[in-house]
Design an enzyme around this catalytic site. Structure first.
Site: not given
Ligand code: AKG
Ligand code: FE2
Length: 288
Positions: A156, A158, A214, A224
């Site tokens: 996607h 941002d 990314h 994580r």
């Protein structure tokens, strides 16, 4: 660990590679020249502006160190997120507010460097964020039994102006390298923040800078955590190329669009597996 819900299995072309490229990766920029306690020479400052400009142009992503955000504020939000249920709502709110204030301060410093790198006055972008709708997301990626089939977050871009991301030492963020379209891992660096230019800066800069795709890879052993801060203008903002960056030879590449409408469309679909592209700034592109 049980079976993986098929909803998480990516189409073959979007599945991550088991091995990954670390290479030189996204640029690491030292912000100490703009820490208020430092005296800085004009040459040093210009060098920093150029580094930021080059990173925005060539990668759309960079990491910063010596950014002035107290480590303690980052540790606090990390703690609050990991022990999500152990703290009262009041405590969590205060931690997020404190962290948010630090993020806004850093965001303004970065906006100044970005403005200067585009030959604009340092405060050119400030007015857009008077009643900002910025927010912090607390991401948790549990271990996944089939990391080669799934993604923590699918590819996607941002949509906002700027993202400031804190990731822990596990790693998993991958950036699509502009030179060859390869996915490159962003190496976890202690106390660094990962910065990326969002769609709004791409449009303001009339494509001088690009909002880059990314995604997040998961792994089978470790969970994580990551904490993105999204710098966002008020919902009423009309986003369009800045007048100073357009002229007869380089006309505006985008029609103006309303930020609030854009994001309400996006939030219905941004992180799902897409057969077709969801709403993108390219939908507002003026054909040449
Ligand atoms: O978790 C990460 O490293 C990145 C998450 C991300 O890209 C996002 O929340 O927009
Ligand atoms: Fe993102």
């Amino acid at each position: 660990m049980g079976e993986v819900d098929p909803a998480f299995i990516q189409e073959p072309e979007h599945r991550p590679k088991v091995s990954y490229i670390e290479g030189k990766g996204v640029p690491l920029i030292d912000l100490s020249p703009i820490l208020s306690s430092n005296n800085v020479s004009a040459i040093e400052f210009e060098g920093l502006v150029k580094e930021v400009g080059d990173a925005c142009k060539c990668w759309g992503f960079f990491q910063v160190i010596n950014h002035g955000v107290p480590l303690e504020k980052r540790e606090k939000i990390d703690d609050a997120s990991r022990k999500f249920f152990a703290q009262s709502l009041e405590e969590k709110r205060k931690t997020c507010q404190d962290y948010g204030q630090e993020m806004v301060k850093l965001a303004y410093k970065l906006l100044e460097l970005i403005a200067l790198s585009l030959d604009l006055p340092a405060d050119r972008f400030h007015g857009f964020f008077k009643d900002q709708t910025s927010f912090i997301r607390l991401n948790h990626y549990p271990p996944c039994p089939t990391p080669e089939l799934a993604l923590g977050v699918g590819r996607h871009k941002d949509a906002g102006a700027l993202t400031i991301l804190a990731q822990d030492d596990v790693g998993g963020l991958e950036v699509k390298q502009k030179t060859d379209g390869e996915w490159v891992r962003v190496k976890p660096t202690p106390d660094a923040y990962i910065i990326n230019v969002g769609d709004i800066i791409q449009v303001w800069s009339n494509d001088t800078y690009e909002s880059v795709e990314h995604r997040v890879i998961v792994n089978s052993e470790r969970e994580r955590y990551s904490y993105p801060f999204f710098l966002l203008p008020p919902l009423s903002t009309m986003v369009e190329p800045l007048e100073e960056l357009t002229n007869k030879k380089n006309p505006a590449k985008y029609r103006a669009y309303n930020w609030g409408e854009f994001i309400s469309h996006r939030s219905q679909s941004n992180f799902q597996k897409q057969k077709v592209e969801n709403l993108q700034i390219s939908d507002f592109k003026i054909s040449e």
